[in-house]
Design an enzyme around this catalytic site. Structure first.
Site, PDB file in Angstrom:
ATOM      1  N   GLU A 218     -28.851 -21.538 -90.178  1.00  0.00           N
ATOM      2  CA  GLU A 218     -29.157 -22.917 -90.612  1.00  0.00           C
ATOM      3  C   GLU A 218     -29.849 -23.696 -89.492  1.00  0.00           C
ATOM      4  O   GLU A 218     -30.738 -24.503 -89.739  1.00  0.00           O
ATOM      5  CB  GLU A 218     -27.867 -23.660 -90.985  1.00  0.00           C
TER       6      GLU A 218
ATOM      7  N   HIS B  78     -27.765 -25.931 -97.614  1.00  0.00           N
ATOM      8  CA  HIS B  78     -26.543 -25.394 -98.231  1.00  0.00           C
ATOM      9  C   HIS B  78     -26.296 -23.995 -97.675  1.00  0.00           C
ATOM     10  O   HIS B  78     -27.235 -23.216 -97.540  1.00  0.00           O
ATOM     11  CB  HIS B  78     -26.709 -25.355 -99.755  1.00  0.00           C
TER      12      HIS B  78
HETATM   13  C1  GRF Z   1     -22.950 -26.581 -93.389  1.00  0.00           C
HETATM   14  O1  GRF Z   1     -22.222 -25.652 -94.131  1.00  0.00           O
HETATM   15  C2  GRF Z   1     -24.143 -26.997 -94.163  1.00  0.00           C
HETATM   16  O2  GRF Z   1     -24.746 -25.939 -94.841  1.00  0.00           O
HETATM   17  C3  GRF Z   1     -23.562 -27.991 -95.102  1.00  0.00           C
HETATM   18  O3  GRF Z   1     -22.625 -28.705 -94.310  1.00  0.00           O
HETATM   19  C4  GRF Z   1     -22.145 -27.849 -93.290  1.00  0.00           C
HETATM   20  C5  GRF Z   1     -22.313 -28.473 -91.948  1.00  0.00           C
HETATM   21  O4  GRF Z   1     -21.604 -29.656 -91.847  1.00  0.00           O
HETATM   22  N1  GRF Z   1     -24.565 -28.795 -95.708  1.00  0.00           N
HETATM   23  P1  GRF Z   1     -21.575 -30.388 -90.430  1.00  0.00           P
HETATM   24  O5  GRF Z   1     -22.977 -30.557 -89.966  1.00  0.00           O
HETATM   25  O6  GRF Z   1     -20.804 -29.484 -89.516  1.00  0.00           O
HETATM   26  O7  GRF Z   1     -20.867 -31.694 -90.675  1.00  0.00           O
END
Ligand code: GRF
Length: 216
Positions: free
Chosen positions: A179, A109
């Site tokens: 992330e 998240h």
């Molecule tokens: C990021 O904000 C991550 O933290 C959340 O989804 C977003 C990424 O989505 N869980 P994606 O990988 O670009 O589809």
């Protein structure tokens, strides 16, 4: 544990999936992405799975009514591919947690939970709320998934600064870069057997050192 069989759940662009595929290919995580489950037949991330030759199962939430039926279809795919660990990666659907998957489903998240999480808090909304609150640090959280949105036991967190001129987009980019480092680290710890859930807390045990192990 040797190579983990990783299942990745997506709903959107698949940037997190791309990062996990990169990490698996370079050996950054001891895992093989053996299945992608997408909750949208038109998710751009589906193409990333196809390009990498990873089996893709689409369980479009618009076709399957109700959390239970949706979850059953997802678990059917995960079971079929004998997935060890599930990584939610921009997955925007509620999944009920089958007992044998407790402690085997992670999510990332883009905030320091429990702040700026919960139902409806995803994508740019999170970063808009962070800026509106005037906090000076943000970050990301990897956690185990339970029945509540963004509320399961926290595995790892990492901070980034909120800068004076930040927009939701510039902050999102800084958080996302973090992330990309943090999710593989959490998966490495899981693979090494170093994560122990104790109620709401996750104890992170030291990674066994290779010192003293005779090679060759
Ligand atoms: C990021 O904000 C991550 O933290 C959340 O989804 C977003 C990424 O989505 N869980 P994606 O990988 O670009 O589809």
């Amino acid at each position: 544990m040797g190579q983990l069989r990783l299942g990745v759940l997506i709903s959107g662009t698949g940037r997190t999936l791309a990062n996990l595929l990169r990490a698996a290919t370079t050996g950054d995580i001891p895992a093989q992405v053996c299945l992608v489950v997408s909750s949208r037949r038109d998710a751009p991330g589906n193409e990333i799975a196809r390009e990498h030759g990873v089996p893709l199962v689409v369980v479009d939430a618009r076709d399957v009514r109700g959390v239970e039926a949706f979850s059953r279809a997802v678990y059917q795919a995960l079971d079929r591919y004998r997935v060890d660990l599930v990584a939610m990666a921009g997955f925007l659907r509620r999944l009920s947690i089958r007992p044998d998957y407790v402690g085997r489903i992670m999510n990332i998240h883009p905030s320091l939970l429990p702040l700026f999480g919960g139902k409806g808090m995803y994508g740019q909304r999170v970063h808009q709320a962070v800026l509106a609150a005037g906090v000076k640090v943000s970050g990301c959280t990897v956690h185990f998934v339970d029945e509540e949105y963004d509320a399961g036991p926290i595995i790892l967190q990492s901070c980034v600064p909120v800068l004076e001129d930040d927009t939701p987009e510039s902050l999102a980019a800084r958080v996302f870069a973090e992330e990309c480092r943090l999710y593989p680290e959490a998966i490495r710890l899981y693979a090494a057997g170093c994560l122990r859930i104790e109620g709401k807390r996750v104890r992170v045990l030291p990674v066994p050192s290779r010192a003293g192990i005779q090679e060759g």
